[in-house]
Write a protein that holds these residues in place. Structure first.
Motif, mmCIF file in Angstrom:
data_model
loop_
_atom_site.group_PDB
_atom_site.id
_atom_site.type_symbol
_atom_site.label_atom_id
_atom_site.label_comp_id
_atom_site.label_asym_id
_atom_site.label_seq_id
_atom_site.Cartn_x
_atom_site.Cartn_y
_atom_site.Cartn_z
ATOM 1 N N ALA A 130 67.423 -45.871 97.218
ATOM 2 C CA ALA A 130 67.494 -46.056 98.678
ATOM 3 C C ALA A 130 68.768 -46.797 99.062
ATOM 4 N N GLY A 131 69.175 -47.741 98.223
ATOM 5 C CA GLY A 131 70.425 -48.453 98.467
ATOM 6 C C GLY A 131 71.637 -47.534 98.433
ATOM 7 N N LEU A 132 71.483 -46.413 97.745
ATOM 8 C CA LEU A 132 72.554 -45.408 97.692
ATOM 9 C C LEU A 132 72.382 -44.342 98.777
ATOM 10 N N GLY A 133 71.330 -44.483 99.580
ATOM 11 C CA GLY A 133 71.054 -43.489 100.621
ATOM 12 C C GLY A 133 70.355 -42.251 100.092
ATOM 13 N N ILE A 134 69.649 -42.393 98.974
ATOM 14 C CA ILE A 134 68.950 -41.267 98.358
ATOM 15 C C ILE A 134 67.451 -41.524 98.420
ATOM 16 N N LEU A 135 66.726 -40.602 99.013
ATOM 17 C CA LEU A 135 65.275 -40.741 99.116
ATOM 18 C C LEU A 135 64.594 -39.997 97.979
ATOM 19 N N ALA A 136 63.558 -40.619 97.456
ATOM 20 C CA ALA A 136 62.753 -40.019 96.396
ATOM 21 C C ALA A 136 61.311 -40.454 96.608
ATOM 22 N N ALA A 137 60.420 -39.895 95.842
ATOM 23 C CA ALA A 137 59.005 -40.263 95.916
ATOM 24 C C ALA A 137 58.635 -41.044 94.658
ATOM 25 N N PRO A 138 57.762 -42.043 94.809
ATOM 26 C CA PRO A 138 57.354 -42.808 93.626
ATOM 27 C C PRO A 138 56.450 -41.983 92.724
ATOM 28 N N GLY A 139 56.784 -41.932 91.455
ATOM 29 C CA GLY A 139 55.977 -41.181 90.503
ATOM 30 C C GLY A 139 54.546 -41.665 90.435
ATOM 31 N N GLU A 140 54.333 -42.933 90.740
ATOM 32 C CA GLU A 140 52.999 -43.528 90.743
ATOM 33 C C GLU A 140 52.037 -42.755 91.655
ATOM 34 N N PHE A 141 52.553 -42.145 92.718
ATOM 35 C CA PHE A 141 51.719 -41.360 93.634
ATOM 36 C C PHE A 141 51.092 -40.149 92.951
ATOM 37 N N TYR A 142 51.692 -39.701 91.848
ATOM 38 C CA TYR A 142 51.280 -38.452 91.218
ATOM 39 C C TYR A 142 50.451 -38.651 89.955
ATOM 40 N N GLY A 143 50.037 -39.876 89.705
ATOM 41 C CA GLY A 143 49.162 -40.123 88.574
ATOM 42 C C GLY A 143 49.631 -41.267 87.720
ATOM 43 N N PRO A 144 48.778 -41.672 86.806
ATOM 44 C CA PRO A 144 49.053 -42.864 85.999
ATOM 45 C C PRO A 144 50.281 -42.757 85.096
ATOM 46 N N GLY A 145 50.710 -41.575 84.754
ATOM 47 C CA GLY A 145 51.895 -41.434 83.912
ATOM 48 C C GLY A 145 53.196 -41.546 84.667
ATOM 49 N N GLY A 146 53.136 -41.688 85.988
ATOM 50 C CA GLY A 146 54.356 -41.683 86.787
ATOM 51 C C GLY A 146 54.890 -43.032 87.193
ATOM 52 N N GLU A 147 54.309 -44.088 86.679
ATOM 53 C CA GLU A 147 54.692 -45.425 87.153
ATOM 54 C C GLU A 147 56.148 -45.801 86.880
ATOM 55 N N HIS A 148 56.814 -45.087 85.984
ATOM 56 C CA HIS A 148 58.223 -45.371 85.691
ATOM 57 C C HIS A 148 59.147 -44.231 86.134
#
Length: 170
Positions: A130-148
């Motif tokens: 976000a500091g670079l102006g790039i939006l992404a989605a948190p992997g955590e939203f997609y299940g327990p394996g996405g926290e990183h």
């Protein structure tokens, strides 16, 4: 490869349904146009529910769906568009120290970072991007394996993908 392929389902479609959407393949996201294939008993149940839930697709949308399904040329062009965007963004992310996991095809890149030898939590990675102006989605939203991991979409325009890539290489 489809879930209906014998190598995947072991030759039996029992309890197996494949969904094919035209949302990204044909840029028909607003149409909510797709089809199901697989276990005839499951398909029959879904059709019955759909019929009684009032979810019948209007005739013009059905006609547009038929045209889209009959035209492989535009689908190939769309696939190439996503492949090209994937190459640009993946190269930039990897050059900036990100690792890309399970992202051989499709509409998203799953990226993660390691800071001082420790996998960075997805929320910290999001803040960095976000500091670079790039939006992404948190992997955590997609299940327990996405926290990183974070999920970056390849659905932005070529110009926006290139802009994001240039911000990563600064």
């Amino acid at each position: 490869m489809s879930v209906l392929h014998p190598d995947v389902c072991g030759g039996s479609h029992e309890g197996v349904i494949a969904v094919h959407s035209l949302s990204k393949r044909s840029n028909l996201a607003g149409y909510r146009s797709a089809f199901l294939a697989g276990d005839p008993a499951v398909v029959a149940e879904l059709l019955e529910v759909r019929k009684h839930a009032g979810m019948m697709m209007p005739g013009p949308m059905q006609a547009a769906t038929a045209v889209a399904l009959d035209d492989d040329e535009h689908a190939a062009a769309q696939k190439e568009r996503y492949r090209s965007r994937r190459t640009v963004l993946r190269t930039a992310l990897e050059g900036a120290g990100f690792r890309i996991d399970h992202s051989e095809a499709g509409l998203y890149l799953w990226a993660s970072r390691t800071v001082d030898g420790v996998p960075e939590p997805c929320w910290d990675t999001l803040a960095h991007l976000a500091g670079l102006g790039i939006l992404a989605a948190p992997g955590e939203f997609y299940g327990p394996g996405g926290e990183h991991h974070v999920r970056l979409a390849l659905t932005a325009t070529d110009e926006r993908i290139a802009a994001a890539a240039s911000r990563l290489t600064v």
